[in-house]
Design an enzyme around this catalytic site. Structure first.
Site, mmCIF file in Angstrom:
data_model
loop_
_atom_site.group_PDB
_atom_site.id
_atom_site.type_symbol
_atom_site.label_atom_id
_atom_site.label_comp_id
_atom_site.label_asym_id
_atom_site.label_seq_id
_atom_site.Cartn_x
_atom_site.Cartn_y
_atom_site.Cartn_z
ATOM 1 N N LYS A 101 0.822 -1.218 0.000
ATOM 2 C CA LYS A 101 0.000 0.000 0.000
ATOM 3 C C LYS A 101 0.857 1.270 0.000
ATOM 4 O O LYS A 101 0.429 2.310 -0.509
ATOM 5 C CB LYS A 101 -0.930 0.023 1.219
ATOM 6 C CG LYS A 101 -1.748 -1.240 1.432
ATOM 7 C CD LYS A 101 -2.680 -1.537 0.294
ATOM 8 C CE LYS A 101 -3.277 -2.939 0.436
ATOM 9 N NZ LYS A 101 -3.891 -3.450 -0.778
ATOM 10 N N GLU A 156 -0.256 8.834 7.431
ATOM 11 C CA GLU A 156 -0.740 9.956 6.612
ATOM 12 C C GLU A 156 -1.750 10.775 7.397
ATOM 13 O O GLU A 156 -2.248 10.355 8.452
ATOM 14 C CB GLU A 156 -1.335 9.454 5.283
ATOM 15 C CG GLU A 156 -2.603 8.645 5.424
ATOM 16 C CD GLU A 156 -3.095 8.029 4.123
ATOM 17 O OE1 GLU A 156 -2.314 7.894 3.169
ATOM 18 O OE2 GLU A 156 -4.286 7.664 4.080
ATOM 19 N N LYS A 157 -2.055 11.940 6.877
ATOM 20 C CA LYS A 157 -3.069 12.823 7.453
ATOM 21 C C LYS A 157 -4.389 12.067 7.530
ATOM 22 O O LYS A 157 -4.761 11.354 6.602
ATOM 23 C CB LYS A 157 -3.213 14.057 6.547
ATOM 24 C CG LYS A 157 -4.205 15.078 7.030
ATOM 25 C CD LYS A 157 -3.581 16.024 8.008
ATOM 26 C CE LYS A 157 -4.608 16.957 8.621
ATOM 27 N NZ LYS A 157 -4.063 17.549 9.884
ATOM 28 N N GLU A 171 -6.197 3.072 -2.126
ATOM 29 C CA GLU A 171 -5.552 1.852 -2.585
ATOM 30 C C GLU A 171 -6.184 1.384 -3.884
ATOM 31 O O GLU A 171 -7.225 1.887 -4.294
ATOM 32 C CB GLU A 171 -5.588 0.745 -1.528
ATOM 33 C CG GLU A 171 -6.915 0.502 -0.869
ATOM 34 C CD GLU A 171 -6.785 -0.370 0.403
ATOM 35 O OE1 GLU A 171 -7.127 -1.548 0.312
ATOM 36 O OE2 GLU A 171 -6.345 0.124 1.457
ATOM 37 N N ARG A 180 -8.712 -6.729 -8.775
ATOM 38 C CA ARG A 180 -9.605 -7.873 -9.000
ATOM 39 C C ARG A 180 -10.985 -7.374 -9.416
ATOM 40 O O ARG A 180 -11.263 -6.177 -9.338
ATOM 41 C CB ARG A 180 -9.754 -8.650 -7.689
ATOM 42 C CG ARG A 180 -10.301 -7.755 -6.589
ATOM 43 C CD ARG A 180 -10.818 -8.469 -5.357
ATOM 44 N NE ARG A 180 -11.570 -7.541 -4.527
ATOM 45 C CZ ARG A 180 -11.058 -6.747 -3.613
ATOM 46 N NH1 ARG A 180 -9.760 -6.741 -3.379
ATOM 47 N NH2 ARG A 180 -11.824 -5.924 -2.918
HETATM 48 C C1 MV4 Z 1 -8.489 6.598 6.077
HETATM 49 C C2 MV4 Z 1 -9.543 7.295 6.703
HETATM 50 C C3 MV4 Z 1 -9.344 8.617 6.974
HETATM 51 N N1 MV4 Z 1 -8.170 9.234 6.661
HETATM 52 N N2 MV4 Z 1 -7.359 7.249 5.774
HETATM 53 C C4 MV4 Z 1 -10.529 2.255 6.209
HETATM 54 C C5 MV4 Z 1 -10.241 1.043 5.375
HETATM 55 C C6 MV4 Z 1 -8.927 1.299 4.750
HETATM 56 N N3 MV4 Z 1 -8.906 0.796 3.417
HETATM 57 C C7 MV4 Z 1 -8.746 2.771 4.806
HETATM 58 N N4 MV4 Z 1 -9.714 3.295 5.723
HETATM 59 C C8 MV4 Z 1 -9.713 4.601 6.054
HETATM 60 N N5 MV4 Z 1 -8.595 5.302 5.765
HETATM 61 C C9 MV4 Z 1 -7.213 8.525 6.062
HETATM 62 N N6 MV4 Z 1 -6.053 9.148 5.764
HETATM 63 C C10 MV4 Z 1 -10.709 6.593 7.002
HETATM 64 C C11 MV4 Z 1 -10.807 5.249 6.697
HETATM 65 C C12 MV4 Z 1 -12.045 4.603 7.038
HETATM 66 C C13 MV4 Z 1 -12.924 4.149 6.051
HETATM 67 C C14 MV4 Z 1 -12.638 4.269 4.704
HETATM 68 C C15 MV4 Z 1 -13.504 3.829 3.759
HETATM 69 C C16 MV4 Z 1 -14.698 3.243 4.147
HETATM 70 C C17 MV4 Z 1 -15.010 3.086 5.464
HETATM 71 C C18 MV4 Z 1 -14.130 3.541 6.444
HETATM 72 C C19 MV4 Z 1 -14.451 3.397 7.780
HETATM 73 C C20 MV4 Z 1 -13.589 3.860 8.740
HETATM 74 C C21 MV4 Z 1 -12.379 4.445 8.336
#
Ligand code: MV4
Length: 471
Positions: free
Chosen positions: A116, A200-201, A288, A292
């Site tokens: 990632k 990251e932020k 990301e 698939r």
């Molecule tokens: C984040 C975020 C806020 N800020 N990154 C959750 C799954 C993973 N693939 C990345 N995720 C998140 N990354 C930053 N910099 C909030 C989440 C996140 C989230 C993202 C997509 C869908 C649902 C979520 C639920 C909680 C947190």
């Protein structure tokens, strides 16, 4: 075109791929574990091979057994579905080394996007917007503190080999970071056998917007509109829709072009999805890439009148993209509910067992992708998703109304499902308004059922139990 495709998967996605093959005039081989003898994908495939016991590690994840099944049936391609081995570069490599086509991207692309942190820097280099943070892996607590100071709190710690929220920690101060980094590393080590983390932020209230991509081997890439997957519980999607409610057409085009740029940068081919965090001000950041076919692909199929699985198979067979970007015109609105064999009233505990009777809704704008039937027993060993109900309408309103009508009309007896819970979400004024963020579900649930969970808990934190791997 291929003569015979082996589907290295089970459940509804195996059924979906077999349907696409049938329409393409391609023969199919189903593989199954001893727990899946009575599964629908076995019944509808041209041939089937038992590949081992119920345990995934000895069947659906056992590369030598899958290759042996392909060898004895003389399959010339393997479709991995989602979950299981679909994003394992080693599997793609082993398949290609056996002289069989892997229906998916190259092992190199899978490996690159599986890291990632490298995925993020690769996309940054292609001028795809990313969130400020560490360039690469965190070396130590002082190193992490230095970057966090630069970026400004809150920040989020993520596992390099993660995804789906495991090993993530939100951190709001230096003191918290000092404690959180070792804990997140231990969690990542347990889950991924690597404690490599990046930072990251942190965005407080993002939406999860993802762009579907398709690329041929000649370097043509198109974006196929977006999906909004913000309605999630513990990083498990429950409802997805396309297009993203209220998304500005200019931003849609910019996101699509950014995603194509990123895919071209890595010489991507086949279907793929770029996940973005989308902020209330219209800014978006690469999160990301999924290399698939995804669970939620049907909503894109509905608004584009396009069979993505047939397209994926054709692209893997070396055919050029049969349309250009200007021909990609979304029409109407589609919503998908992932129906899981779970009890919403018992904290979504899995509810496997025998389906005593089954009636699913039909009628205008309703589609059902499933492997279940009346009398079928859902084994306890795998993912709890048993069906996907998809509603299409000319407008979002119509799609919601049709979904509610279909949920109400459908009956699954013998097990508990998530259907009533999804109806509750669809009836919620916040959802109807559109554009809910990733916190919507937990807030809706705390409205309905106090006491509220502790505030400020990290996404993917110490919650349990971990869901089984899915798309
Ligand atoms: C984040 C975020 C806020 N800020 N990154 C959750 C799954 C993973 N693939 C990345 N995720 C998140 N990354 C930053 N910099 C909030 C989440 C996140 C989230 C993202 C997509 C869908 C649902 C979520 C639920 C909680 C947190």
């Amino acid at each position: 075109m291929f003569k015979k495709v082996l589907i290295a998967n089970r459940g509804e996605i195996a059924v979906r791929v077999i349907r696409a093959c049938r329409e393409l005039g391609v023969r199919t081989v189903a593989v199954y574990s001893e727990a899946d003898r009575e599964s629908l994908h076995v019944k509808i495939a041209d041939e089937s091979v038992c590949i081992g016991p119920a345990k995934s590690a000895e069947s659906y994840l056992a590369i030598p057994r899958l290759l042996a099944a392909a060898d004895i049936t003389k399959a010339d391609a393997i479709h991995p579905g989602y979950g299981f081995l679909s994003e394992k570069a080693q599997f793609a490599e082993a398949v290609e080394s056996s002289g069989i086509t892997f229906i998916g991207p190259t092992p190199e692309a899978i490996r690159l996007m599986g890291d990632k942190s490298v995925a993020k820097s690769t996309m940054k280099a292609a001028k795809v917007p990313t969130l400020p943070g560490s360039e690469g892996i965190l070396e130590s607590v002082p190193h992490a503190l230095e970057i966090a100071e630069q970026v400004g709190y809150p920040v989020i710690l993520k596992a390099r080999d993660g995804g789906g929220g495991k090993g993530m920690r939100v951190v709001r101060s230096g003191a918290e970071l000092e404690r959180a980094l070792p804990m997140a590393q231990a969690e990542a080590m347990a889950a991924f056998s690597s404690d490599a983390m990046y930072l990251e932020k942190f965005l407080e209230r993002p939406r999860h917007i993802e762009i579907q991509l398709a690329a041929d081997i000649f370097g043509n890439v198109v974006h196929l509109c977006e999906r909004d997957c913000s309605v999630q519980r513990r990083h498990q999607k429950l409802i997805e829709e396309a297009p993203g409610p209220g998304l500005d057409p200019v931003i849609r085009t910019k996101m699509g072009e950014a995603a194509c740029r990123g895919a071209k940068q890595i010489g991507y081919r086949g279907l793929g999805t770029m996940e973005f965090l989308y902020d209330a001000d219209g800014s978006y950041y690469f999160m990301e890439m999924n290399t698939r076919l995804q669970v939620e692909h049907p909503v894109t199929e509905m608004i584009l009148s396009l069979d993505l699985v047939k397209l994926q198979i054709r692209l893997a067979a070396g055919e050029p993209l049969p349309f250009g970007q200007e021909e990609v015109i979304p029409r109407g609105h589609a919503i998908e509910c992932r129906i899981n064999a779970e009890s919403p009233r018992q904290n979504f505990r899995p509810s496997p067992g025998k389906i005593e009777s089954l009636h699913f809704a039909g009628g205008p704008g309703i589609r059902l992708d499933t492997h279940i039937y009346s009398g079928y027993s859902i084994p306890p060993f795998y993912d709890s998703m048993i069906a996907k109900l998809i509603a299409y309408g000319a407008t979002r309103e119509e799609a919601i109304d049709r979904m509610l009508r279909a949920l109400d009309e459908s009956r699954i007896e013998g097990i508990d499902t998530t259907m009533e819970f999804q109806a509750e979400v669809l009836r919620h004024p916040g959802f109807r308004r559109g554009g809910v963020d990733t916190h919507f579900l937990e807030e809706m649930r705390s409205e309905a059922a106090p006491p509220t969970p502790p505030a400020g808990s990290a996404p993917g934190g110490a919650e349990s139990p971990p869901p089984p791997p899915a798309g």
